[in-house]
Design a protein around this motif. Structure first.
Motif, PDB file in Angstrom:
ATOM      1  N   UNK A   1      12.394  35.058 -26.760  1.00  0.00           N
ATOM      2  CA  UNK A   1      11.675  36.578 -27.484  1.00  0.00           C
ATOM      3  C   UNK A   1      12.674  37.507 -27.298  1.00  0.00           C
ATOM      4  N   UNK A   2      13.423  37.617 -26.321  1.00  0.00           N
ATOM      5  CA  UNK A   2      14.598  38.834 -26.228  1.00  0.00           C
ATOM      6  C   UNK A   2      15.488  38.613 -27.256  1.00  0.00           C
ATOM      7  N   UNK A   3      15.887  37.246 -27.373  1.00  0.00           N
ATOM      8  CA  UNK A   3      16.929  37.103 -28.335  1.00  0.00           C
ATOM      9  C   UNK A   3      16.562  37.488 -29.858  1.00  0.00           C
ATOM     10  N   UNK A   4      15.260  37.198 -30.049  1.00  0.00           N
ATOM     11  CA  UNK A   4      14.509  37.502 -31.247  1.00  0.00           C
ATOM     12  C   UNK A   4      14.646  38.954 -31.497  1.00  0.00           C
TER      13      UNK A   4
ATOM     14  N   UNK B   1       3.200  24.524 -31.024  1.00  0.00           N
ATOM     15  CA  UNK B   1       2.473  25.397 -31.871  1.00  0.00           C
ATOM     16  C   UNK B   1       2.896  26.810 -32.292  1.00  0.00           C
ATOM     17  N   UNK B   2       4.042  26.986 -32.308  1.00  0.00           N
ATOM     18  CA  UNK B   2       4.825  28.230 -32.771  1.00  0.00           C
ATOM     19  C   UNK B   2       5.999  28.108 -33.283  1.00  0.00           C
ATOM     20  N   UNK B   3       6.594  29.278 -33.881  1.00  0.00           N
ATOM     21  CA  UNK B   3       7.963  29.418 -34.254  1.00  0.00           C
ATOM     22  C   UNK B   3       8.256  30.738 -34.240  1.00  0.00           C
ATOM     23  N   UNK B   4       9.589  30.929 -33.959  1.00  0.00           N
ATOM     24  CA  UNK B   4      10.354  32.339 -33.630  1.00  0.00           C
ATOM     25  C   UNK B   4      11.165  32.580 -35.075  1.00  0.00           C
ATOM     26  N   UNK B   5      10.858  33.385 -35.919  1.00  0.00           N
ATOM     27  CA  UNK B   5      11.454  33.584 -37.125  1.00  0.00           C
ATOM     28  C   UNK B   5      12.357  34.715 -36.974  1.00  0.00           C
TER      29      UNK B   5
ATOM     30  N   UNK C   1      -1.066  28.232 -35.474  1.00  0.00           N
ATOM     31  CA  UNK C   1       0.365  28.365 -35.314  1.00  0.00           C
ATOM     32  C   UNK C   1       0.883  29.857 -35.152  1.00  0.00           C
ATOM     33  N   UNK C   2       1.377  30.135 -34.114  1.00  0.00           N
ATOM     34  CA  UNK C   2       1.736  31.541 -33.808  1.00  0.00           C
ATOM     35  C   UNK C   2       3.187  31.648 -34.446  1.00  0.00           C
ATOM     36  N   UNK C   3       3.452  32.632 -35.404  1.00  0.00           N
ATOM     37  CA  UNK C   3       4.551  33.119 -35.701  1.00  0.00           C
ATOM     38  C   UNK C   3       5.040  34.421 -35.406  1.00  0.00           C
TER      39      UNK C   3
ATOM     40  N   UNK D   1       8.736  40.950 -29.815  1.00  0.00           N
ATOM     41  CA  UNK D   1       8.094  40.158 -29.312  1.00  0.00           C
ATOM     42  C   UNK D   1       6.548  40.148 -29.371  1.00  0.00           C
ATOM     43  N   UNK D   2       6.222  41.537 -29.701  1.00  0.00           N
ATOM     44  CA  UNK D   2       4.967  41.778 -29.816  1.00  0.00           C
ATOM     45  C   UNK D   2       4.256  41.592 -31.480  1.00  0.00           C
ATOM     46  N   UNK D   3       5.135  41.239 -32.115  1.00  0.00           N
ATOM     47  CA  UNK D   3       4.735  41.038 -33.641  1.00  0.00           C
ATOM     48  C   UNK D   3       4.514  39.559 -33.663  1.00  0.00           C
ATOM     49  N   UNK D   4       3.094  39.185 -33.646  1.00  0.00           N
ATOM     50  CA  UNK D   4       2.742  37.579 -33.619  1.00  0.00           C
ATOM     51  C   UNK D   4       1.694  37.453 -34.502  1.00  0.00           C
ATOM     52  N   UNK D   5       1.589  36.506 -35.435  1.00  0.00           N
ATOM     53  CA  UNK D   5       0.464  36.331 -36.236  1.00  0.00           C
ATOM     54  C   UNK D   5      -0.133  34.948 -35.955  1.00  0.00           C
TER      55      UNK D   5
END
Length: 657
Positions: free
Chosen positions: A95-98, A355-359, A398-400, A405-409
């Motif tokens: 998340x920090x790298x995101x 069940x997630x992906x970091x875009x 699925x969490x996107x 890091x607080x932007x999650x859908x």
């Protein structure tokens, strides 16, 4: 994983001679950290990235690099990272790298609005790794993908074959590698006239052990690396005592300070240091992370992954599968596809297991919605195939994550399509015939498919449908669409040695009669050899990122469905700098498309107009919100217009010179 500051410390001028020794590269296997090398090569060769990625240029440089290794009789084995560790130990780091990449993109756009000189900021284009893998396939280079992180597997293979590792990752300065690790910066640039050997430099961990007066101690370096800090463990604000001193101290002074402290601490061995430092940690979470970090380095063992499967034989792969401990119902063909790099493991395995992906942000304008929102509907189909039949409702969401890091859908799978009422589960894909899988792929476009001419080839059809979705969902202008279509035609023609190598059949048929060489020359005059990019083209960059998102996820869905349709690879299809050049030619210079296509009566120009008019008709049927699945409502008027248009185009093409 990365040990903070270790590579910098080793490669400082005053330390180079101490830590790096001469090495002659030839007649050996070479285990390559693929995920790391993609990043390094793209940046090293200074390939344009600020417009979204020039994949043809990247493919050429990668091809030359591996061809040079072949002349040295070096046998590369390339290993890639897979999905994120399902234990979530490193999730905060991800998340920090995101967020870090998001800030870099914002910095680029702030500077782009003033100037295109963006300094040292670098963003790896989103399709770079796919392009890199395509080069490996083309050259027949052995490569495989781990199910999760690859470091331990790479170290295992290097020791198994008694050969070096090629990586810029500082973790390989800690692993007990028998031969050692070569940094790509010590290998490149390759000499213009390459001999049958290449003098370079190599690092061996025993030199660092000697710095702490503990030779052949495989535990002391993992302890040292953990104290310095890595993705597992943060030693800041933690006080440790040495056996020879009563006072405590914080190890927050970096590599040099930690080395000096360990030398003076009086530990008789790495094992003793590990035991006593672990005992000093009162917080159970910190203690657990400390232990896991240390063990991750010195336990180079055969995990249930693919070290033994680099020959990719069926017998060995069966053994690998029998060792896999994934607690999800995934079919054998799917796991084999992940290991063989036939399937995008990072995306699909993260969805199936985590069940997630970091875009990560592309080169996109943060004043607009994220570029990947444009392809949400495609992902929802993928999510249904992977997790849609999970009996637990929460396991179907699925969490996107994106930008911060607080932007999650929370995204739900798409249960059905207009012309495919029940989507298959991943376990059913292998028993579907090719026609059914192709039908499913086209079904995501709904009624739009009915407009396509029956005689049009599948590749042309899928590209036109992707462009239609992109234009509708991104609100791209007509000039932006023209720029993309001209660029696609250009990439197909200018990267082919002759017309028979053009992959999009409709483009091949339009260039086969005497226009191939003339068009290639004309395109180079217009776009490849001139034009200074020094203007504000922020909107085009964002549109480019949106199209690449659609293209990437169509590639993933096509892979998941066992490739029922051929999609051109990025290096033969997309060049972002060219898209921007064509757009400026059309808008700033008031250029006309017919100038590019030699004349209005050329078959290519007629095909170009055909694509534009067909996309316009398709957009009228396209669903009018972010989800790219097309509307189920058909328009009789549109259908009649399209049928008339088909006849008009047939006549035009037949009469074209």
């Amino acid at each position: 994983m990365g040990v903070r500051g270790l590579q910098t410390y080793i490669r400082k001028n005053r330390n180079k001679e101490k830590f790096l020794s001469d090495y002659t590269l030839r007649d050996t296997k070479l285990i390559i950290d693929g995920s790391n090398l993609v990043y390094f090569l793209y940046q090293f060769f200074e390939i344009p990235f600020k417009f979204g990625g020039d994949y043809d240029h990247f493919a050429r440089e990668c091809g030359d690099f591996f061809s040079s290794l072949k002349r040295l009789r070096v046998e590369p084995i390339v290993i890639f990272d897979g999905a994120d560790d399902p234990t979530n130990i490193k999730f905060k780091t991800h998340l920090d790298r995101l967020e870090k990449q998001s800030r870099k993109v914002e910095m680029i756009f702030q500077q782009t609005r003033r100037t295109l000189d963006i300094g040292d900021t670098f963003i790896l284009p989103v399709l770079a790794e796919l392009t890199f893998r395509n080069v490996l396939v083309k050259l027949g280079i052995v490569h495989a993908c781990c199910l999760f992180e690859a470091d331990s597997e790479i170290a295992f293979l290097a020791n198994k074959f008694r050969c070096p590792v090629l990586s810029a990752d500082s973790d390989f300065c800690v692993f007990a590698l028998e031969v050692g690790c070569v940094h790509p910066a010590d290998l490149l640039p390759l000499p213009e006239h390459l001999l049958d050997y290449l003098p370079t430099k190599i690092y061996n961990c025993r030199v660092l052990m000697e710095e702490m007066n503990m030779v052949d101690d495989d535990v002391i370096l993992p302890v040292f690396a953990t104290l310095v800090g890595n993705d597992y463990f943060d030693s800041s604000n933690i006080k440790f005592k040495s056996p020879t001193k009563n006072s405590s101290c914080e190890l927050s002074g970096g590599v040099h300070y930690t080395l000096d402290w360990l030398k003076k601490a009086g530990f008789r061995s790495g094992t003793e240091a590990f035991k006593k430092l672990t005992e000093q940690l009162s917080d159970e979470t910190q203690k657990s992370l400390f232990v896991k970090s240390v063990k991750s380095y010195f336990n180079i063992y055969c995990t249930p992954d693919q070290h033994d499967a680099v020959d990719l034989s069926e017998e060995v792969l069966e053994t690998v599968l029998s060792r896999c401990s994934i607690k999800v119902d995934l079919p054998k063909w799917f796991i084999l596809g992940l290991i063989r790099c036939d399937i995008n493991s990072k995306f699909l395995l993260n969805i199936a297991i985590n069940k997630r992906y970091l875009f990560k942000s592309q080169i996109e304008d943060h004043r607009n919605p994220p570029s990947f929102a444009c392809s949400k509907g495609i992902r929802r189909v993928i999510y249904e195939i992977l997790v849609g039949q999970n009996p637990k409702k929460e396991q179907r969401k699925i969490k996107e994550y994106h930008r911060v890091k607080t932007n999650v859908s929370n995204v739900n799978p798409l249960k059905k399509l207009p012309h495919f009422p029940k989507l298959p589960h991943i376990t059913d894909i292998g028993i579907l015939n090719k026609h059914s899988r192709k039908t499913l792929l086209f079904a995501i476009f709904g009624d739009m498919v009915e407009i396509l001419p029956e005689e049009m080839d599948e590749t042309s059809s899928i590209i036109i449908l992707m462009l239609s979705l992109w234009q509708r969902n991104s609100k791209a202008s007509v000039d932006q669409l023209k720029a993309f279509v001209i660029s696609i035609f250009t990439m197909q023609i200018c990267t082919a040695d002759d017309p028979n190598e053009i992959e999009i059949l409709s483009v091949r048929e339009a260039t086969v009669i005497g226009t191939f060489e003339k068009f290639s020359t004309n395109m180079k005059i217009h776009f490849i050899e001139r034009m200074d990019l020094n203007e504000n083209i922020v909107n085009v960059l964002h549109k480019n990122a949106q199209f690449q998102s659609i293209y990437k996820e169509m590639q993933v869905l096509n892979q998941l469905l066992l490739k029922p349709v051929y999609l051109p690879n990025p290096e033969r299809f997309l060049q972002s700098t060219l898209v921007c050049k064509v757009f400026l030619f059309l808008t700033r210079d008031n250029g006309k498309p017919e100038e590019v296509f030699c004349k209005k009566t050329s078959r290519l120009f007629v095909l170009f107009e055909y694509w534009l008019e067909l996309i316009e008709q398709l957009c009228e049927r396209c669903e009018r919100h972010i989800c790219p699945v097309a509307s189920t409502v058909a328009s009789a008027t549109v259908t009649r217009n399209v049928n008339a248009h088909k006849e008009k185009i047939k006549v035009s093409i037949n009469n074209a010179a």
